[in-house]
Structures are given as structure tokens and as C-alpha cells.
Design an enzyme around this catalytic site. Sequence first.
Site, PDB file in Angstrom:
ATOM      1  CG  HIS A 187     -12.986   2.760   3.566  1.00  0.00           C
ATOM      2  ND1 HIS A 187     -13.703   3.831   4.004  1.00  0.00           N
ATOM      3  CD2 HIS A 187     -11.696   3.013   3.901  1.00  0.00           C
ATOM      4  CE1 HIS A 187     -12.900   4.712   4.587  1.00  0.00           C
ATOM      5  NE2 HIS A 187     -11.673   4.237   4.527  1.00  0.00           N
ATOM      6  CD  GLU A 243      -8.551  -1.942   4.670  1.00  0.00           C
ATOM      7  OE1 GLU A 243      -7.677  -1.804   5.544  1.00  0.00           O
ATOM      8  OE2 GLU A 243      -9.248  -1.006   4.273  1.00  0.00           O
ATOM      9  CG  ASN A 256      -1.858   1.123   1.291  1.00  0.00           C
ATOM     10  OD1 ASN A 256      -1.880   1.963   0.382  1.00  0.00           O
ATOM     11  ND2 ASN A 256      -2.650   1.187   2.337  1.00  0.00           N
ATOM     12  NE  ARG A 260      -9.863  11.709   4.868  1.00  0.00           N
ATOM     13  CZ  ARG A 260      -9.783  10.452   4.478  1.00  0.00           C
ATOM     14  NH1 ARG A 260     -10.544  10.019   3.483  1.00  0.00           N
ATOM     15  NH2 ARG A 260      -8.965   9.600   5.062  1.00  0.00           N
ATOM     16  NE  ARG A 308      -6.589   0.355   0.580  1.00  0.00           N
ATOM     17  CZ  ARG A 308      -7.016   0.601   1.800  1.00  0.00           C
ATOM     18  NH1 ARG A 308      -6.287   0.256   2.837  1.00  0.00           N
ATOM     19  NH2 ARG A 308      -8.175   1.180   1.987  1.00  0.00           N
TER      20      ARG A 308
END
Length: 402
Positions: free
Chosen positions: A179, A379, A8, A239, A91
Amino acid sequence: MSAILTLNAGSSSIKFSVYLNSDQVSSGDPVGVAVGQIDGLGPDATLILKHDGRTSETQLGQADHTSGLRAILEAIRPVIGTQTVVGVGHRIVHGGVAQEEPVRLDAALLEELAKLEPLAPLHQPHNLAGIRAAMEAFPDAIQVGCFDTAFHRAHPFVNDTYALPRQYFEEGVRRYGFHGLSYDYVSGHVANTYADLADARMVIAHLGNGASMCCVRGRRSIASSMGFSAVDGLPMGTRTGQLDPSVILYLMDQHGMSTKDISDLIYKKSGLLGMSGISNDMRTLLEGDAADTESAREAVAYFVARVKHEIGALAALGGGIDALVFTGGIGENAWQIREQVCEDLGFLGISLDIEANRRRGTEDIGTGPVKVLVIRTDEERVIARAVSAELRGGAQSDRAAE
Ligand code: AMP
């Protein structure tokens, strides 16, 4: 046996995991043997490796994605022994409209994925830099891309669009959702662990520093709280989440803010951090001195209210709800948030076993007709499975495997 690496790659870090994979045609899951990351890519990089219960740290000095990957290769040699890395899984934040499944990467596809950089400027260029570096460092391994958007590509039109003139939808202004690897893992785990939930209507709350929610039906996402970018929907660490677009016009007109100022505001200075004025970290806001301040309490209350809002919306879009699933750093660990979210949701069939919810490690925490679950997401495993399936000739997709 052979080895699989998952990567990632971000702007200043590369996270990685190492798996051993049986070469048998119908093997089981790849087995995770190490995790690590390079932090501070640039002049002062550090490689951290966790293996066999031990953590080691190596100062790399100046490092970019390419030299970072070479350092990872060196660092994992003692871990994989005589095995070679036969597959690298990546990813990738954005697969655009086209990518619905993990896919074998080559130069032509990389060019296509680079065209999506304007859609995810903070992540996509770095993801692709990681792939190019891995192609150089592991020239004999297959490279497989796994997209955060792919799990959502079956959204019906109404959950995929904004009410803009059609031309913008055609050029890619859509509700992509993110996600996806987490939702893929979690929904698969639930479907396989609870026989009566195999085709369930699930609302999954991935609540971490980045946070979104998703409605899954028949193992596919049908709607997500995140939209065109990873800033929509729930408030997050820094955010905003959902914001009336007129607020942005107001800030431009009245405060003379540029796109860069606004980007910094909505991605880096808002959310829990902006509201509390204390921290982007939920644990800090729930525990210790900060928990007694009004601004921390209000930031947490707003977060909870938005999660409730999405539960109602996503349950309606799914035509009902059989399971509510919490995952991500906050979803997995913050019992206080789960308790506040589920309060007064009895009308939907959601009620909590208060003690089970507070007991660390308990998966099934509901008492009502709707199953309420806490599932640790994974993940990297979804990526490793995709590589493993590709190595076996794509015989078994990662989605089928869980
Ligand atoms: P993630 O991005 O999935 O790693 O999640 C990070 C978020 O999870 C941060 O806001 C952490 O404060 C939060 N978190 C992790 N552990 C706990 C905990 N025990 N209680 C509350 N929040 C937690």
C-alpha cells in the site's frame, strides 16, 4: 498538453485513469479526466468508462491484456481528443529490495521484476503482463513503474527482517510492506495541508478490502503491519492477517492441507468473511440484518482490536505519534470503525470529536493533542505525478510534489 494513462493490471481486470498533463517544465498537478476498468478478462470482458459524469459500458467478448489495452486506447480517444498518450504509469506490487522510487521501465528491468514473481504470485505476473501489453499498445510513450513496496524500503533492519537464519533475509525474505502508493499520497497531503505536521510522526491506517498500517516519520515509512506478503498484519476482507505459523503446520499435519488449500484459506476464505460467515464487506457487517448477528459483531470487534494493536505498536516504533490518519474504503467511510478504534486511546493523546467523526466529508475529527484525520487516498495521482515528473526529466519526484 498531452495525456498520461495510469494502469493497474490484475489477473482478471485492468483499472485505468486518464490525466491531462501540461507540457510546461514547472507545471502543476496532472488533471484527471476519466477513470475506467476492464472486468472479466478472458472470454467475457467488459470495459467501463467514466467521463464527464457519464458511465459507458462496452462488451469486449474475448480479451487478454494486449487486446484489452487496445480497447482502452480506442475508448479514451474521444476523451483525450487530439492529445497523444506520452506516458503510461503502472502500479506494480513488488519492487523487491532494489526499487525505492518510481522508475522508467525497459526490457532489462522487466526481466529483473519477473524474478520477483515468486514473492507476489497473485499480482506480479499480471502487473508485468499489463506493462508488456502497454509497451505494445503505446510504443512511443514512456513507461514508468510505481511500486507498492518502494515507500517502505527505508525501514531500519529491525523492521525489515524476521528472526530467521540470515540467509533467508539475504535471499529476500523480508518485511516489504505494501500500500506504499496510498501512504505516499496520504502522508504528502497531510504534510502539505497541515504546516505543523510537515515532519510529523504519523500512524496511517489504510483500511479497505486489503488493509495495512504504516508508521511514517519525516515522510518515510519506518514500519508496516504488512510483511513479506500482503496477508500479514490486520485481518482483511478475506485474508487472515497475522497468524501463528504453527497454525499452518497444524493444518498440514492434521487436515492434510496442501499449499494450494492453505493459500485459498488464508487469502480467500478468512478475514471478515471467514469470521462472520456472512460477508467480506465491512458495510454489510455494520448495516442491515447482518449487524444484529453475533458473528458479524465479533468479526468487526476483532478487526477493531487488531487496528488498536497496530496503533500502539507503530506509535512505539515511531517514538510517539502526532497524527492518526484513516484512509481506504473503510477508513474513509465507516465512522463506526473510527469511533470504536479511537475509544479508550486517550492515554496516547487520541480522542475523537464524535459529531465531526460522523459528519461525512470532515477531514479533521480529533479533539486531543494528536491530530486525527480522514483523508481520501488517491494512488493513481501518485502514479500520474511520477510519470509527469519523468516526462520533465525526473526534475521533481512524486514525493516532493505532494
Ligand atoms: P476499498 O478496498 O478501499 O475499496 O474498501 C472496501 C471496503 O470499504 C469494503 O469493506 C466496504 O464495505 C467498505 N466501505 C465502503 N463504504 C463504506 C461505508 N459507508 N461504511 C462502511 N464500510 C464501507
